[in-house]
Design a protein around this motif. Structure first.
Motif, short mmCIF file in Angstrom:
data_model
loop_
_atom_site.label_atom_id
_atom_site.label_comp_id
_atom_site.label_asym_id
_atom_site.label_seq_id
_atom_site.Cartn_x
_atom_site.Cartn_y
_atom_site.Cartn_z
N ILE A 63 1.03 -1.40 -0.11
CA ILE A 63 -0.06 -0.01 -0.03
C ILE A 63 0.97 1.21 -0.03
O ILE A 63 2.05 1.34 0.91
CB ILE A 63 -0.96 -0.15 1.19
CG1 ILE A 63 -1.62 -1.15 1.49
CG2 ILE A 63 -1.82 1.27 1.10
CD1 ILE A 63 -2.55 -1.69 0.27
N LYS A 64 0.71 2.12 -0.84
CA LYS A 64 1.68 3.24 -0.91
C LYS A 64 0.91 4.71 -0.61
O LYS A 64 -0.47 4.85 -0.91
CB LYS A 64 2.18 3.27 -2.56
CG LYS A 64 3.02 2.28 -2.97
CD LYS A 64 3.38 2.06 -4.21
CE LYS A 64 4.32 0.73 -4.46
NZ LYS A 64 4.67 0.85 -6.00
N SER A 65 1.49 5.44 -0.06
CA SER A 65 1.11 6.85 0.11
C SER A 65 0.87 7.65 -1.02
O SER A 65 1.43 7.65 -2.03
CB SER A 65 2.30 7.67 1.02
OG SER A 65 1.86 9.08 1.23
N ILE A 66 -0.59 8.30 -1.02
CA ILE A 66 -0.76 9.11 -2.15
C ILE A 66 -0.07 10.01 -2.28
O ILE A 66 -0.14 10.89 -3.83
CB ILE A 66 -2.26 9.25 -2.09
CG1 ILE A 66 -2.92 10.16 -0.82
CG2 ILE A 66 -3.21 7.96 -2.26
CD1 ILE A 66 -4.12 10.81 -0.88
N TYR A 67 0.64 10.85 -1.28
CA TYR A 67 1.35 12.02 -1.48
C TYR A 67 2.06 12.11 -0.27
O TYR A 67 2.15 11.60 0.91
CB TYR A 67 0.28 13.20 -1.67
CG TYR A 67 0.95 14.50 -1.92
CD1 TYR A 67 1.80 14.55 -3.15
CD2 TYR A 67 0.97 15.72 -1.08
CE1 TYR A 67 1.98 15.79 -3.53
CE2 TYR A 67 1.44 16.87 -1.48
CZ TYR A 67 2.20 16.88 -2.62
OH TYR A 67 2.85 18.02 -3.41
N ASN A 68 3.29 13.05 -0.19
CA ASN A 68 4.12 13.51 0.83
C ASN A 68 3.21 13.77 2.06
O ASN A 68 2.48 14.39 1.94
CB ASN A 68 5.00 14.67 0.38
CG ASN A 68 5.74 14.50 -1.03
OD1 ASN A 68 5.85 13.29 -1.29
ND2 ASN A 68 6.14 15.45 -1.51
N GLY A 69 3.96 13.43 3.16
CA GLY A 69 3.09 13.68 4.44
C GLY A 69 3.80 13.11 5.74
O GLY A 69 5.03 12.55 5.59
N GLY A 82 4.06 7.73 -3.25
CA GLY A 82 4.41 6.55 -3.59
C GLY A 82 5.22 5.61 -2.89
O GLY A 82 5.62 4.39 -3.31
N GLU A 83 5.54 6.03 -1.48
CA GLU A 83 6.38 5.23 -0.55
C GLU A 83 5.50 4.10 0.05
O GLU A 83 4.47 4.47 0.21
CB GLU A 83 7.00 6.08 0.21
CG GLU A 83 7.87 5.37 1.04
CD GLU A 83 8.76 6.23 2.19
OE1 GLU A 83 9.58 5.79 3.04
OE2 GLU A 83 8.43 7.69 2.16
N PRO A 84 5.88 2.69 0.06
CA PRO A 84 5.19 1.88 0.57
C PRO A 84 4.94 2.14 2.22
O PRO A 84 5.98 2.54 2.84
CB PRO A 84 6.14 0.72 0.58
CG PRO A 84 6.87 0.90 -0.57
CD PRO A 84 7.20 2.17 -0.23
N ILE A 85 3.73 2.18 2.82
CA ILE A 85 3.29 2.42 4.08
C ILE A 85 2.85 1.41 4.85
O ILE A 85 2.69 1.29 6.03
CB ILE A 85 2.49 3.41 4.21
CG1 ILE A 85 1.31 3.26 3.50
CG2 ILE A 85 3.29 4.98 3.61
CD1 ILE A 85 0.20 4.28 3.52
N ALA A 86 2.28 0.22 3.87
CA ALA A 86 1.77 -0.98 4.69
C ALA A 86 1.29 -1.93 3.67
O ALA A 86 1.73 -2.00 2.42
CB ALA A 86 0.30 -0.39 5.23
#
Length: 383
Positions: free
Chosen positions: A298-304, A348-352
């Motif tokens: 699961i990837k982040s939709i945006y920086n945060g 786009g970074e994997p978070i889960a």
């Protein structure tokens, strides 16, 4: 007089009739009242029993939901260990492959150096055991003697250099073999850990399945189901309200206002429940449910910045990211959370990893976008 007497007699008879009638009616009235009181007592007893049974069911569900939470968290932790050990195993295997190449190169070099040294030693033996005194006593031309001595020195220096190179090669080979041995032991250790992790994972999955089966047996009425969803939604809203206060402290985050229809979905898959559609009763979906393969990134939709990374009743393992300007994205039902509170993530970074935590029967991702606490349709941002 007679008329008055008749009237008196009539009144007296009516009075007697009334008294008689009342006495006749009183008995069934009293009987009915007694019966009603008994029925009322029975109803109260049934209500009390029903309430007690309901409380038992709710207590049992709460206990089972806590077991479910424990299983979800255990599965998440073990899955993360498996992923870390798998990555470490690949690193070690790559190191072993590199060491094997180095070892092979050194062995080849060692064999060539052995041949060269053997050749030099044979040449020295064939030339005889001349020394400086013998050369001087031979009374040859001094120039010839000097050339011979210089040649011997050159050959001797070359031989010493080859011996030093050979010794260096041997030392390097010993070091590589030691490293290879250590990495092989580390690989065996990680392989054993992976086997234990996988066994533990299967045990926790079986436990989770059993818990879900027991939860399903404790059927809730439509009203109870509605109350449950209302409670879960309230819990989520309370959590988001608390996070909003934390989000205000975040800086250098520019929000999502200018990114409508420009963002990628956090995971590829078919949307099985759309934003705004009926969930249960008058409760509607505040986000979308995306079907996804178990363990898919699961990837982040945006920086945060990660504001929440924990288990939440009804939503399982959840990550909430603050994007600034009051915008947040929520990712639920995960199998494993890869980021912790306070981490900054890139688009786009994997978070889960996609999962089915929180009591879901099928793997997927529950995804929300909120602005100032209000749920937004994710389709307005993602394409």
């Amino acid at each position: 007089m007679k008329f008055l007497h008749f009237i008196k007699i009539t009144i007296r008879l009516c009075t007697l009739l009334c008294v008689f009638s009342l006495s006749c009616l009183a008995t069934p009235f009293l009987d009915n009242q007694s019966s009603t009181n008994k029925k009322l007592k029975d109803v109260k007893s049934e209500i009390s029993n029903a309430q007690s049974a309901l409380n038992d069911v709710l207590k049992k569900r709460t206990r089972l939901e806590n077991q479910l939470k424990e299983s979800d968290i255990a599965i998440s932790s073990i899955t993360q260990k498996i992923q870390e050990n798998t990555n470490n195993k690949k690193i070690i295997q790559n190191k072993l492959t590199e060491l094997e190449k180095n070892k092979s190169t050194l062995i080849t070099s060692k064999a060539l150096q052995e041949k060269l040294l053997a050749k030099q030693l044979r040449a020295a033996y064939s030339a005889g055991h001349h020394d400086y005194i013998k050369l001087l006593l031979n009374q040859k031309n001094p120039a010839t003697i000097q050339r011979t001595i210089t040649h011997y020195q050159y050959v001797n220096n070359a031989r010493i250099k080859e011996i030093e190179n050979f010794k260096k090669t041997i030392d390097e080979l010993i070091l590589v073999e030691e490293k290879h041995k250590k990495q092989s032991i580390a690989l065996d250790t990680i392989t054993n850990e992976l086997a234990i992790n996988k066994k533990s994972l299967e045990q926790n999955k079986e436990k989770r399945t059993s818990t879900l089966t027991l939860i399903k047996k404790e059927q809730l009425t439509k009203q109870q189901q509605l109350d449950k969803l209302i409670s879960e939604e309230k819990s989520l809203k309370d959590t988001l309200n608390k996070l909003e206060l934390l989000a205000k402290a975040s800086k250098n985050l520019d929000g999502l206002a200018k990114l409508k229809r420009k963002l990628k979905w956090p995971v590829s898959g078919r949307i099985t429940h759309n934003f705004g559609t009926q969930k249960h009763g008058y409760i509607k979906w505040k986000g979308v449910l995306i079907k996804a393969t178990l363990g898919k990134q699961i990837k982040s939709i945006y920086n945060g910045k990660v504001l929440f990374s924990d288990w939440l009743k009804g939503y399982g393992l959840v990550t909430i990211i603050d994007h600034g300007k009051g915008y947040m994205s929520l990712y639920g039902y995960n199998q494993t959370l890869l980021k912790k509170v306070g981490d900054y993530v890139e688009q786009g970074e994997p978070i889960a990893l996609a999962g089915q935590s929180g009591g879901q029967s099928q793997p997927g991702l529950y995804f929300e976008i909120r602005h100032a606490g209000q749920a937004q349709n994710p389709k307005l941002w993602c394409r």
